[in-house]
Each structure stands twice: as structure tokens, then as C-alpha cells.
Write a protein that holds these residues in place. Sequence first.
Motif, PDB file in Angstrom:
ATOM      1  N   ASN A  26     -13.035 -11.127  25.281  1.00  0.00           N
ATOM      2  CA  ASN A  26     -14.039 -12.161  25.003  1.00  0.00           C
ATOM      3  C   ASN A  26     -13.448 -13.502  24.593  1.00  0.00           C
ATOM      4  O   ASN A  26     -14.167 -14.449  24.357  1.00  0.00           O
ATOM      5  CB  ASN A  26     -14.968 -11.680  23.895  1.00  0.00           C
ATOM      6  CG  ASN A  26     -15.784 -10.492  24.329  1.00  0.00           C
ATOM      7  OD1 ASN A  26     -16.351 -10.491  25.415  1.00  0.00           O
ATOM      8  ND2 ASN A  26     -15.813  -9.465  23.512  1.00  0.00           N
ATOM      9  N   THR A  27     -12.141 -13.548  24.461  1.00  0.00           N
ATOM     10  CA  THR A  27     -11.512 -14.790  23.988  1.00  0.00           C
ATOM     11  C   THR A  27     -10.150 -14.958  24.640  1.00  0.00           C
ATOM     12  O   THR A  27      -9.501 -13.968  24.994  1.00  0.00           O
ATOM     13  CB  THR A  27     -11.352 -14.779  22.450  1.00  0.00           C
ATOM     14  OG1 THR A  27     -10.629 -15.956  22.067  1.00  0.00           O
ATOM     15  CG2 THR A  27     -10.596 -13.563  21.957  1.00  0.00           C
ATOM     16  N   SER A  28      -9.729 -16.214  24.746  1.00  0.00           N
ATOM     17  CA  SER A  28      -8.360 -16.459  25.211  1.00  0.00           C
ATOM     18  C   SER A  28      -7.373 -16.300  24.061  1.00  0.00           C
ATOM     19  O   SER A  28      -6.172 -16.284  24.263  1.00  0.00           O
ATOM     20  CB  SER A  28      -8.247 -17.860  25.807  1.00  0.00           C
ATOM     21  OG  SER A  28      -8.544 -18.830  24.816  1.00  0.00           O
ATOM     22  N   GLY A  29      -7.877 -16.186  22.822  1.00  0.00           N
ATOM     23  CA  GLY A  29      -7.014 -15.974  21.663  1.00  0.00           C
ATOM     24  C   GLY A  29      -6.253 -14.664  21.795  1.00  0.00           C
ATOM     25  O   GLY A  29      -6.664 -13.760  22.517  1.00  0.00           O
ATOM     26  N   GLU A  30      -5.120 -14.588  21.103  1.00  0.00           N
ATOM     27  CA  GLU A  30      -4.254 -13.410  21.185  1.00  0.00           C
ATOM     28  C   GLU A  30      -4.057 -12.826  19.800  1.00  0.00           C
ATOM     29  O   GLU A  30      -3.696 -13.543  18.861  1.00  0.00           O
ATOM     30  CB  GLU A  30      -2.887 -13.811  21.760  1.00  0.00           C
ATOM     31  CG  GLU A  30      -2.941 -14.301  23.207  1.00  0.00           C
ATOM     32  CD  GLU A  30      -3.104 -13.162  24.200  1.00  0.00           C
ATOM     33  OE1 GLU A  30      -2.644 -12.044  23.907  1.00  0.00           O
ATOM     34  OE2 GLU A  30      -3.688 -13.402  25.278  1.00  0.00           O
ATOM     35  N   ILE A  31      -4.286 -11.521  19.682  1.00  0.00           N
ATOM     36  CA  ILE A  31      -4.147 -10.841  18.393  1.00  0.00           C
ATOM     37  C   ILE A  31      -2.970  -9.866  18.448  1.00  0.00           C
ATOM     38  O   ILE A  31      -2.832  -9.132  19.431  1.00  0.00           O
ATOM     39  CB  ILE A  31      -5.439 -10.062  18.046  1.00  0.00           C
ATOM     40  CG1 ILE A  31      -6.634 -11.020  17.963  1.00  0.00           C
ATOM     41  CG2 ILE A  31      -5.264  -9.285  16.734  1.00  0.00           C
ATOM     42  CD1 ILE A  31      -7.984 -10.323  17.842  1.00  0.00           C
ATOM     43  N   ASP A 133      -9.324 -17.640  34.094  1.00  0.00           N
ATOM     44  CA  ASP A 133      -7.882 -17.677  34.393  1.00  0.00           C
ATOM     45  C   ASP A 133      -7.035 -17.180  33.216  1.00  0.00           C
ATOM     46  O   ASP A 133      -5.846 -17.440  33.149  1.00  0.00           O
ATOM     47  CB  ASP A 133      -7.460 -19.106  34.783  1.00  0.00           C
ATOM     48  CG  ASP A 133      -7.717 -20.112  33.651  1.00  0.00           C
ATOM     49  OD1 ASP A 133      -8.421 -19.750  32.674  1.00  0.00           O
ATOM     50  OD2 ASP A 133      -7.224 -21.245  33.746  1.00  0.00           O
ATOM     51  N   ASP A 134      -7.674 -16.451  32.310  1.00  0.00           N
ATOM     52  CA  ASP A 134      -6.962 -16.004  31.118  1.00  0.00           C
ATOM     53  C   ASP A 134      -5.806 -15.058  31.446  1.00  0.00           C
ATOM     54  O   ASP A 134      -5.905 -14.214  32.323  1.00  0.00           O
ATOM     55  CB  ASP A 134      -7.919 -15.270  30.173  1.00  0.00           C
ATOM     56  CG  ASP A 134      -7.215 -14.857  28.894  1.00  0.00           C
ATOM     57  OD1 ASP A 134      -6.994 -15.734  28.053  1.00  0.00           O
ATOM     58  OD2 ASP A 134      -6.867 -13.667  28.752  1.00  0.00           O
ATOM     59  N   ALA A 135      -4.712 -15.232  30.710  1.00  0.00           N
ATOM     60  CA  ALA A 135      -3.582 -14.304  30.812  1.00  0.00           C
ATOM     61  C   ALA A 135      -3.427 -13.577  29.487  1.00  0.00           C
ATOM     62  O   ALA A 135      -3.782 -14.113  28.439  1.00  0.00           O
ATOM     63  CB  ALA A 135      -2.311 -15.081  31.113  1.00  0.00           C
ATOM     64  N   ASP A 136      -2.900 -12.355  29.551  1.00  0.00           N
ATOM     65  CA  ASP A 136      -2.584 -11.647  28.318  1.00  0.00           C
ATOM     66  C   ASP A 136      -1.214 -12.159  27.866  1.00  0.00           C
ATOM     67  O   ASP A 136      -0.176 -11.633  28.244  1.00  0.00           O
ATOM     68  CB  ASP A 136      -2.554 -10.143  28.567  1.00  0.00           C
ATOM     69  CG  ASP A 136      -2.401  -9.361  27.282  1.00  0.00           C
ATOM     70  OD1 ASP A 136      -2.665  -9.945  26.208  1.00  0.00           O
ATOM     71  OD2 ASP A 136      -2.028  -8.186  27.339  1.00  0.00           O
ATOM     72  N   GLU A 137      -1.237 -13.223  27.065  1.00  0.00           N
ATOM     73  CA  GLU A 137       0.003 -13.934  26.751  1.00  0.00           C
ATOM     74  C   GLU A 137       0.908 -13.187  25.779  1.00  0.00           C
ATOM     75  O   GLU A 137       2.111 -13.390  25.777  1.00  0.00           O
ATOM     76  CB  GLU A 137      -0.319 -15.318  26.161  1.00  0.00           C
ATOM     77  CG  GLU A 137      -1.003 -16.252  27.144  1.00  0.00           C
ATOM     78  CD  GLU A 137      -1.382 -17.562  26.461  1.00  0.00           C
ATOM     79  OE1 GLU A 137      -0.658 -18.543  26.641  1.00  0.00           O
ATOM     80  OE2 GLU A 137      -2.384 -17.576  25.715  1.00  0.00           O
ATOM     81  N   LEU A 138       0.320 -12.374  24.927  1.00  0.00           N
ATOM     82  CA  LEU A 138       1.117 -11.631  23.944  1.00  0.00           C
ATOM     83  C   LEU A 138       0.771 -10.158  24.028  1.00  0.00           C
ATOM     84  O   LEU A 138      -0.397  -9.786  24.143  1.00  0.00           O
ATOM     85  CB  LEU A 138       0.826 -12.134  22.529  1.00  0.00           C
ATOM     86  CG  LEU A 138       1.109 -13.619  22.243  1.00  0.00           C
ATOM     87  CD1 LEU A 138       0.601 -13.979  20.852  1.00  0.00           C
ATOM     88  CD2 LEU A 138       2.578 -13.923  22.373  1.00  0.00           C
TER      89      LEU A 138
END
Length: 145
Positions: A26-31, A133-138
Amino acid sequence: MSTVEDFLTGQEEQQVIAAIKSAEKNTSGEIRVHIEKTTEKPPLERAKEVFWLLKMNETKLQNGVLFYVAVESKQFAIYGDRGIYNQTKPDFWNSEKELVVSHFAKQQKVEGLVLAIEKVGEKLKNLYPFTSDDADELSNEISKG
Ligand code: CA
Ligand code: CA
């Protein structure tokens, strides 16, 4: 006394990872969650250090959030990147932190982490909605050190 390895069972780790994946839908943020044995430093200060060590500062929108646990020192902190900090107040994660700490006190470790990850995910969703276009950055895996 619980150690880093037995802080969460394998199954509980999977529950935490699933909560992170679900929040990041739901977010481009990474946890991320980092668990280590001890810290001599104030937990928020150490969390910031770990945040950099894990290169969590390298997300495009500076919207990474670290859950930091020091098992033997019984310390916990939530540290968010500049992108979030710039739009919020320093106490932005206080309620999620309290949620984790109160659950840890009752030995409900996985419940506390999962609930707080859900809530952090909701807040991140408002600040940084998911984009196509979100990527799983972390990595969503739990980091141990
Ligand atoms: Ca992402
Ligand atoms: Ca991720």
C-alpha cells in the motif's frame, strides 16, 4: 534470557515478514526490522546507526522505516528517514513504539511487531501511496546483528 536467535521463532519471523510485505503493498515506503543482542547507546541513536549500516538511507523517496530491537538490553526504537521526518513531528512514531513496548512487556513479541508494522504501514500509505512503478527497494527479511 532470550537471545537474538530465539527472540522470534521461525514461524513468527515469517509473520513479521508477511506483515512487512502486506504493508508495502500500500505504500512506496520500506520497512525493515533489525534485531541485535545489546546496545550501550540510546536506542534511537543506535537505530539511526543501523539504519545507515543497512543502507536504508538509499531509498529514492527517503521513506525507509527501521524497527530496532536490542534483545538483552531490552531497548526498542523506530527510526524513519528524512523524507518522513521532514513532513511530520519527531513524535510521529510514538504510538507505534508504545504498542511494541507494551506487547514486549507481556511477552507478546510477534503480536506487538505485527500490529505496529500494520500501523506504520497505514501512516506511510498516507504520506507515500503505492505507485505502479514501485520497487521493493529494501529486503523484507529480518536483519540480525
Ligand atoms: Ca517499495
Ligand atoms: Ca521492502
